[in-house]
Design an enzyme around this catalytic site. Structure first.
Site, PDB file in Angstrom:
ATOM      1  N   GLU A  15      42.266  29.449  39.998  1.00  0.00           N
ATOM      2  CA  GLU A  15      40.865  29.891  39.860  1.00  0.00           C
ATOM      3  C   GLU A  15      39.897  28.767  40.228  1.00  0.00           C
ATOM      4  O   GLU A  15      40.080  27.617  39.816  1.00  0.00           O
ATOM      5  CB  GLU A  15      40.630  30.351  38.416  1.00  0.00           C
ATOM      6  CG  GLU A  15      39.912  31.664  38.302  1.00  0.00           C
ATOM      7  CD  GLU A  15      40.678  32.831  38.917  1.00  0.00           C
ATOM      8  OE1 GLU A  15      40.342  33.232  40.046  1.00  0.00           O
ATOM      9  OE2 GLU A  15      41.605  33.339  38.266  1.00  0.00           O
ATOM     10  N   HIS A  16      38.898  29.113  41.013  1.00  0.00           N
ATOM     11  CA  HIS A  16      37.864  28.197  41.513  1.00  0.00           C
ATOM     12  C   HIS A  16      38.451  27.132  42.434  1.00  0.00           C
ATOM     13  O   HIS A  16      37.830  26.103  42.686  1.00  0.00           O
ATOM     14  CB  HIS A  16      37.059  27.567  40.367  1.00  0.00           C
ATOM     15  CG  HIS A  16      36.085  28.531  39.746  1.00  0.00           C
ATOM     16  ND1 HIS A  16      34.729  28.493  40.001  1.00  0.00           N
ATOM     17  CD2 HIS A  16      36.287  29.590  38.926  1.00  0.00           C
ATOM     18  CE1 HIS A  16      34.143  29.477  39.320  1.00  0.00           C
ATOM     19  NE2 HIS A  16      35.065  30.159  38.666  1.00  0.00           N
ATOM     20  N   ASP A  18      39.367  27.930  45.525  1.00  0.00           N
ATOM     21  CA  ASP A  18      39.127  28.312  46.934  1.00  0.00           C
ATOM     22  C   ASP A  18      38.082  27.429  47.616  1.00  0.00           C
ATOM     23  O   ASP A  18      38.337  26.864  48.677  1.00  0.00           O
ATOM     24  CB  ASP A  18      38.832  29.816  47.101  1.00  0.00           C
ATOM     25  CG  ASP A  18      37.641  30.360  46.343  1.00  0.00           C
ATOM     26  OD1 ASP A  18      37.064  29.625  45.502  1.00  0.00           O
ATOM     27  OD2 ASP A  18      37.270  31.534  46.584  1.00  0.00           O
ATOM     28  N   GLY A 102      31.614  44.407  38.302  1.00  0.00           N
ATOM     29  CA  GLY A 102      31.353  43.396  37.270  1.00  0.00           C
ATOM     30  C   GLY A 102      32.548  43.091  36.394  1.00  0.00           C
ATOM     31  O   GLY A 102      32.412  42.402  35.386  1.00  0.00           O
ATOM     32  N   GLY A 104      35.292  41.496  37.448  1.00  0.00           N
ATOM     33  CA  GLY A 104      36.076  40.376  37.985  1.00  0.00           C
ATOM     34  C   GLY A 104      37.193  40.841  38.888  1.00  0.00           C
ATOM     35  O   GLY A 104      38.152  40.111  39.133  1.00  0.00           O
ATOM     36  N   SER A 107      34.872  43.900  43.258  1.00  0.00           N
ATOM     37  CA  SER A 107      34.298  45.114  43.853  1.00  0.00           C
ATOM     38  C   SER A 107      33.429  44.743  45.053  1.00  0.00           C
ATOM     39  O   SER A 107      33.335  45.485  46.023  1.00  0.00           O
ATOM     40  CB  SER A 107      33.467  45.863  42.815  1.00  0.00           C
ATOM     41  OG  SER A 107      32.426  45.028  42.334  1.00  0.00           O
ATOM     42  N   ASP A 152      38.335  36.297  47.601  1.00  0.00           N
ATOM     43  CA  ASP A 152      38.271  37.746  47.417  1.00  0.00           C
ATOM     44  C   ASP A 152      38.448  38.489  48.735  1.00  0.00           C
ATOM     45  O   ASP A 152      39.152  39.499  48.810  1.00  0.00           O
ATOM     46  CB  ASP A 152      36.942  38.127  46.764  1.00  0.00           C
ATOM     47  CG  ASP A 152      36.689  37.332  45.488  1.00  0.00           C
ATOM     48  OD1 ASP A 152      37.672  36.865  44.895  1.00  0.00           O
ATOM     49  OD2 ASP A 152      35.517  37.178  45.110  1.00  0.00           O
TER      50      ASP A 152
HETATM   51  C1  GLA Z   1      34.950  34.652  42.356  1.00  0.00           C
HETATM   52  C2  GLA Z   1      34.607  34.174  43.753  1.00  0.00           C
HETATM   53  C3  GLA Z   1      35.837  33.597  44.451  1.00  0.00           C
HETATM   54  C4  GLA Z   1      36.551  32.578  43.582  1.00  0.00           C
HETATM   55  C5  GLA Z   1      36.744  33.114  42.160  1.00  0.00           C
HETATM   56  C6  GLA Z   1      37.296  32.087  41.225  1.00  0.00           C
HETATM   57  O1  GLA Z   1      35.800  35.745  42.419  1.00  0.00           O
HETATM   58  O2  GLA Z   1      34.086  35.233  44.512  1.00  0.00           O
HETATM   59  O3  GLA Z   1      35.463  33.036  45.680  1.00  0.00           O
HETATM   60  O4  GLA Z   1      35.862  31.344  43.574  1.00  0.00           O
HETATM   61  O5  GLA Z   1      35.532  33.597  41.615  1.00  0.00           O
HETATM   62  O6  GLA Z   1      38.604  31.761  41.560  1.00  0.00           O
END
Ligand code: GLA
Length: 361
Positions: A15-16, A18, A102, A104, A107, A152
């Site tokens: 997570e985070h 990318d 919303g 996560g 969408s 995403d």
């Molecule tokens: C959201 C962002 C992604 C990514 C995630 C966390 O979904 O759109 O680019 O940074 O948070 O992993």
């Protein structure tokens, strides 16, 4: 008429990472967004969605700031395509989606990629899927104003049934890895807290800024270059150093998770998920007490592991659960939400499904 679909996603781990050019491991979901496009010779695109009332007219010459709300994702795609020199026709675009907004589950990327795919197919544009992902990201970053990474869009575009996607964001390379927990007696549960989040808000951008400052302090192009947490002592600000530690340890967890799944070692894989949640809670500080309570109730009742998925501050927790413990885990999570005075969660079993493509039925 062109009909194109793109799925939502959940991120199994990573997570985070990318926008820090690290690693992540998402799957595409069975839930998807379908864009039905009837081109015409108008210079206006009229869009509708089953998830919102009313129609929105988008001028083909649209610029950032012209359209807001849900239709901005479509307008952003029109803008990004034209900026890149590709023609887009007007007409009608009807959107039908069962990807919850919303939660996560991306969408927004599902909508961007479904609309983009419809325009690409209608115009017979030559754009490979990596280029499509970058265009959809540009729509989100520059038109909608959410400084998100490529996770995403790549998930929606490259998803495959029974496969997770090991993404290397420095190389922008996507590798499929088998992901079929059901074949080894496990179930992937998605536990939706129904606490909505959004990424155009300040917290997501603040995390990104922290990571960029830490990389600058360390003299590296991105935190991907850091593998040893000891070097983080050289980061000037203590909060930035903790944020960076999440990224460095999370990148390692993604690769370890892939190795554990390859050996069907669900205990090891689950422990990595739980460690990822702790890192998001303590170092990156993007979980909430509600999400922590969901994850804790799941692991305390026999889940191999559980973690929040997505950008944070709301949305869903996922858990890898022995299939014969699904009932017990679900009841424990529901009870924890009742006791905490939270809204009842929605708990569903999910699986890795196909990525974007033409609607065939
Ligand atoms: C959201 C962002 C992604 C990514 C995630 C966390 O979904 O759109 O680019 O940074 O948070 O992993």
């Amino acid at each position: 008429m062109i009909a194109w679909e793109a799925p939502g996603r959940i991120n199994l781990i990573g997570e985070h990472t990318d926008y820090n050019l690290g690693f992540a491991l998402p799957i595409a979901l069975p839930q998807r967004t379908i864009a039905r496009f009837e081109p015409s010779d108008d210079d206006v695109l009229t869009v509708r969605s089953n998830q919102f009332d009313g129609a929105v007219d988008i001028d083909l010459g649209t610029r950032p700031g012209d359209v807001d709300g849900w239709a901005a994702y479509v307008a952003g795609v029109v803008w990004a395509l034209r900026e890149a020199g590709h023609p887009v026709r007007g007409g009608r675009l009807d959107v039908n989606s069962d990807v919850e907004i919303g939660a996560g589950l991306s969408s927004s990327a599902a909508l961007e990629c479904a609309a983009l795919g419809a325009f690409v197919a209608a115009g017979e544009l030559s754009l490979d899927r990596i280029e499509q992902a970058r265009l959809a990201q540009r729509a989100e970053n520059e038109y909608v104003g959410a400084p998100t990474g490529l996770l995403d869009q790549l998930s929606a575009l490259f998803g495959a049934s029974k496969r997770a996607l090991l993404i290397d964001f420095r190389e922008v390379a996507v590798q499929q890895v088998p992901f079929d927990p059901e074949s080894v007696g496990a179930t992937l549960l998605v536990m939706n807290s129904h606490a909505a989040h959004e990424h155009a808000g300040g917290e997501y951008a603040a995390r990104r800024d922290s990571c960029e400052r830490a990389a600058r302090d360390l003299g590296v192009e991105s935190l991907r270059e850091v593998v040893d947490v000891d070097v983080l002592d050289a980061v000037g600000d203590q909060v930035d150093a903790r944020r960076a530690r999440h990224i460095v340890t999370e990148n390692a967890r993604v690769l370890d998770f892939v190795a554990a799944m390859r050996e069907s070692d669900l205990v090891a894989a689950g422990a990595l998920m739980t460690a990822s949640h702790a890192s998001m809670r303590d170092d990156f500080e993007i979980t909430t007490t509600q999400l922590d309570a969901i994850a804790e109730a799941a692991t305390a009742t026999g889940a191999f592991g559980a973690r929040m998925t997505g950008g944070g501050f709301g949305g869903c927790v996922i858990a890898l659960v022995p299939t014969d413990r699904v009932g017990a885990v679900s009841e424990a999570v529901e009870a924890a939400m009742r006791d905490g005075g939270y809204r009842a969660p929605t708990i569903t079993a999910t699986r890795a499904a196909a990525g974007a493509g033409a609607v065939t039925d």
